[in-house]
Design a protein around this motif. Structure first.
Motif, PDB file in Angstrom:
ATOM      1  N   ARG A 107       0.812  -1.226   0.000  1.00  0.00           N
ATOM      2  CA  ARG A 107       0.000   0.000   0.000  1.00  0.00           C
ATOM      3  C   ARG A 107       0.842   1.272   0.000  1.00  0.00           C
ATOM      4  O   ARG A 107       0.561   2.239   0.707  1.00  0.00           O
ATOM      5  CB  ARG A 107      -0.965   0.001   1.186  1.00  0.00           C
ATOM      6  N   VAL A 108       1.872   1.269  -0.827  1.00  0.00           N
ATOM      7  CA  VAL A 108       2.688   2.470  -0.999  1.00  0.00           C
ATOM      8  C   VAL A 108       1.857   3.524  -1.731  1.00  0.00           C
ATOM      9  O   VAL A 108       1.232   3.226  -2.751  1.00  0.00           O
ATOM     10  CB  VAL A 108       3.967   2.133  -1.796  1.00  0.00           C
ATOM     11  N   PRO A 109       1.827   4.770  -1.251  1.00  0.00           N
ATOM     12  CA  PRO A 109       0.940   5.768  -1.863  1.00  0.00           C
ATOM     13  C   PRO A 109       1.376   6.293  -3.224  1.00  0.00           C
ATOM     14  O   PRO A 109       0.564   6.867  -3.953  1.00  0.00           O
ATOM     15  CB  PRO A 109       0.917   6.902  -0.830  1.00  0.00           C
ATOM     16  N   CYS A 110       2.632   6.124  -3.596  1.00  0.00           N
ATOM     17  CA  CYS A 110       3.104   6.636  -4.895  1.00  0.00           C
ATOM     18  C   CYS A 110       3.935   5.565  -5.587  1.00  0.00           C
ATOM     19  O   CYS A 110       5.010   5.188  -5.097  1.00  0.00           O
ATOM     20  CB  CYS A 110       3.931   7.906  -4.691  1.00  0.00           C
ATOM     21  N   ILE A 111       3.438   5.070  -6.718  1.00  0.00           N
ATOM     22  CA  ILE A 111       4.118   4.007  -7.471  1.00  0.00           C
ATOM     23  C   ILE A 111       4.368   4.516  -8.891  1.00  0.00           C
ATOM     24  O   ILE A 111       3.422   4.823  -9.624  1.00  0.00           O
ATOM     25  CB  ILE A 111       3.278   2.722  -7.512  1.00  0.00           C
ATOM     26  N   PHE A 365       6.275  13.111  -8.256  1.00  0.00           N
ATOM     27  CA  PHE A 365       6.037  12.445  -6.972  1.00  0.00           C
ATOM     28  C   PHE A 365       5.127  13.296  -6.087  1.00  0.00           C
ATOM     29  O   PHE A 365       4.181  12.807  -5.469  1.00  0.00           O
ATOM     30  CB  PHE A 365       7.350  12.202  -6.234  1.00  0.00           C
ATOM     31  N   GLN A 366       5.435  14.589  -6.030  1.00  0.00           N
ATOM     32  CA  GLN A 366       4.676  15.472  -5.144  1.00  0.00           C
ATOM     33  C   GLN A 366       3.219  15.586  -5.593  1.00  0.00           C
ATOM     34  O   GLN A 366       2.295  15.583  -4.767  1.00  0.00           O
ATOM     35  CB  GLN A 366       5.319  16.860  -5.114  1.00  0.00           C
ATOM     36  N   GLU A 367       2.992  15.672  -6.891  1.00  0.00           N
ATOM     37  CA  GLU A 367       1.624  15.748  -7.404  1.00  0.00           C
ATOM     38  C   GLU A 367       0.831  14.504  -7.030  1.00  0.00           C
ATOM     39  O   GLU A 367      -0.336  14.599  -6.631  1.00  0.00           O
ATOM     40  CB  GLU A 367       1.644  15.905  -8.928  1.00  0.00           C
ATOM     41  N   ILE A 368       1.457  13.335  -7.169  1.00  0.00           N
ATOM     42  CA  ILE A 368       0.768  12.081  -6.848  1.00  0.00           C
ATOM     43  C   ILE A 368       0.445  12.014  -5.368  1.00  0.00           C
ATOM     44  O   ILE A 368      -0.689  11.688  -4.972  1.00  0.00           O
ATOM     45  CB  ILE A 368       1.635  10.879  -7.272  1.00  0.00           C
ATOM     46  N   SER A 371      -2.319  14.397  -4.336  1.00  0.00           N
ATOM     47  CA  SER A 371      -3.638  13.978  -4.780  1.00  0.00           C
ATOM     48  C   SER A 371      -4.246  12.904  -3.868  1.00  0.00           C
ATOM     49  O   SER A 371      -5.452  12.682  -3.891  1.00  0.00           O
ATOM     50  CB  SER A 371      -3.577  13.453  -6.211  1.00  0.00           C
ATOM     51  N   LYS A 372      -3.396  12.260  -3.069  1.00  0.00           N
ATOM     52  CA  LYS A 372      -3.862  11.158  -2.244  1.00  0.00           C
ATOM     53  C   LYS A 372      -3.935  11.488  -0.760  1.00  0.00           C
ATOM     54  O   LYS A 372      -4.692  10.864  -0.007  1.00  0.00           O
ATOM     55  CB  LYS A 372      -2.936   9.948  -2.422  1.00  0.00           C
ATOM     56  N   ASP A 373      -3.112  12.441  -0.341  1.00  0.00           N
ATOM     57  CA  ASP A 373      -3.019  12.696   1.087  1.00  0.00           C
ATOM     58  C   ASP A 373      -2.781  14.185   1.318  1.00  0.00           C
ATOM     59  O   ASP A 373      -1.741  14.714   0.941  1.00  0.00           O
ATOM     60  CB  ASP A 373      -1.863  11.874   1.688  1.00  0.00           C
TER      61      ASP A 373
END
Length: 382
Positions: A107-111, A365-368, A371-373
């Motif tokens: 469950r890594v937030p950025c792949i 990376f920062q955008e992803i 967008s999630k957290d």
């Protein structure tokens, strides 16, 4: 906020284009914002040792084989959990396979998965199916050129909005002109000998046999011409045999895989890049960074590098006669060679620096994450 931890996953770490790019990447992160780790599915390798000397952890799994191994997924999951990894970036097929699966399960937030070559040969159905399925839990697929992006969309059927082009970059300061006389002396090359060079793995893809054929033609007008081949690979003995059969074995130097590429490039007058296919062409970019005039195959990634700027000569792939004519023209016309070389350096400075490459990845990376957290929205270190 502490720096966000990134795990780079790669198949192995010998001297090579993708591996050297990884070394440059981890050097150039904004360490206040991002903390990199590296995981090799194979051994530590020469480049892994270099990365460790920077104080960056390199985890070697020593497990990569031809058959799928679930324990690799478990091992990567363990690395992710132990180090609280928030970003997983993988490069090339096997690392993309194991890395994305482990990151999804953990469950890594950025792949983010990077693809480095076109699909001229690698159109295996199972790989295309895997890439298509895994795109469902990949946040972004990075292609190193528009040519690679086209193939990822066409063959893997990854939605276009998920594929982003980020050009590879080099450390510009490392690719400044070195001592030409010393470089030649160490190789046993005369100060006045015309030298054409190539850097790359000795494999069919790189088209070096057409360059050897071209040099046999050039020797008629340039009897003391030297072909400097930097790299190693399975085609080495075949290329040696070709040089012998053409009677130019004394004109060809096989320097092997080397870490001192800028010094070796400094010994050259013209750089030849006769590749049959490429994802981008790191060696071409490095030669242009040293202001060398270049003769390169007219393939889509080369056109992207040159970008219709007058900084190189393109020839049809597999055309030894055209390579010979173009290289010979540059050896005869030094003002033209110097003009193309200067324009090449300017093109690399504008588009292919490692700082630009790393900054684009950091923004992605920062955008992803944002967008999630929402906790990442301000940006680490702000």
């Amino acid at each position: 906020m502490p720096p966000i931890k990134i795990l780079h996953i790669i198949s192995r770490l010998p001297l090579g284009g993708v591996e050297n790019l990884l070394l440059s990447t981890v050097k150039n992160y904004d360490k206040k914002r991002f903390m990199p780790y590296v995981c090799s599915l194979s051994d530590r390798g020469v480049v892994g040792a270099e990365i460790e000397r920077l104080g960056i952890d390199v985890i070697s799994l020593n497990k990569l084989s031809h058959s799928f191994d679930w324990s690799i997924v478990s091992d990567i999951q363990g690395v992710i959990r132990e180090r609280d990894i928030r970003i997983v970036r993988s490069d090339q097929y096997h690392a993309n396979l194991y890395g994305r699966l482990a990151a999804w399960k953990a469950r890594v937030p950025c792949i983010v998965a990077a693809v480095h070559n076109v699909y001229t040969r690698d159109k295996k159905l199972h790989r295309r199916v895997v890439n298509r399925l895994f795109s469902r839990f990949t946040d972004s697929v990075v292609a190193v050129s528009e040519a690679v992006k086209r193939d990822v969309i066409k063959y893997d059927r990854v939605p276009e909005h998920m594929v982003k082009v980020i050009y590879n970059g080099i450390e510009l300061d490392a690719f400044s002109f070195k001592d030409r006389v010393r470089a030649r002396a160490l190789l046993g090359i005369g100060a006045d000998a015309p030298v054409v060079g190539n850097v790359g793995r000795l494999v069919e893809q790189k088209g070096q046999r057409y360059l050897i054929e071209a040099v046999s033609m050039l020797r008629r007008d340039f009897p003391d011409i030297v072909l400097l081949m930097v790299g190693d690979g399975p085609e080495k003995e075949g290329l040696r045999a070709q040089a012998r059969s053409l009677g130019i074995e004394k004109n060809v130097i096989f320097a092997g895989a080397r870490k001192d590429v800028p010094e070796l490039l400094s010994a050259m007058d013209v750089f030849a890049f006769p590749s049959l296919w490429e994802g981008l062409g790191n060696a071409l970019i490095e030669a242009m960074a040293l202001s060398l005039p270049v003769v390169a195959s007219d393939i889509m990634p080369v056109r992207e590098i040159l970008a219709d700027v007058d900084c190189g000569i393109v020839v049809q792939p597999k055309d030894a006669r055209s390579i010979a004519s173009s290289v010979g023209g540059l050896l005869r016309d030094r003002p033209l060679a110097q003009r193309l070389g200067r324009a090449g350096r300017q093109r690399v400075e504008a588009q292919f620096s490692i700082k630009r490459n790393v900054t684009e990845y950091e923004h992605l990376f920062q955008e992803i994450l944002n967008s999630k957290d929402a906790s990442y929205a301000a940006g680490p270190g702000d």
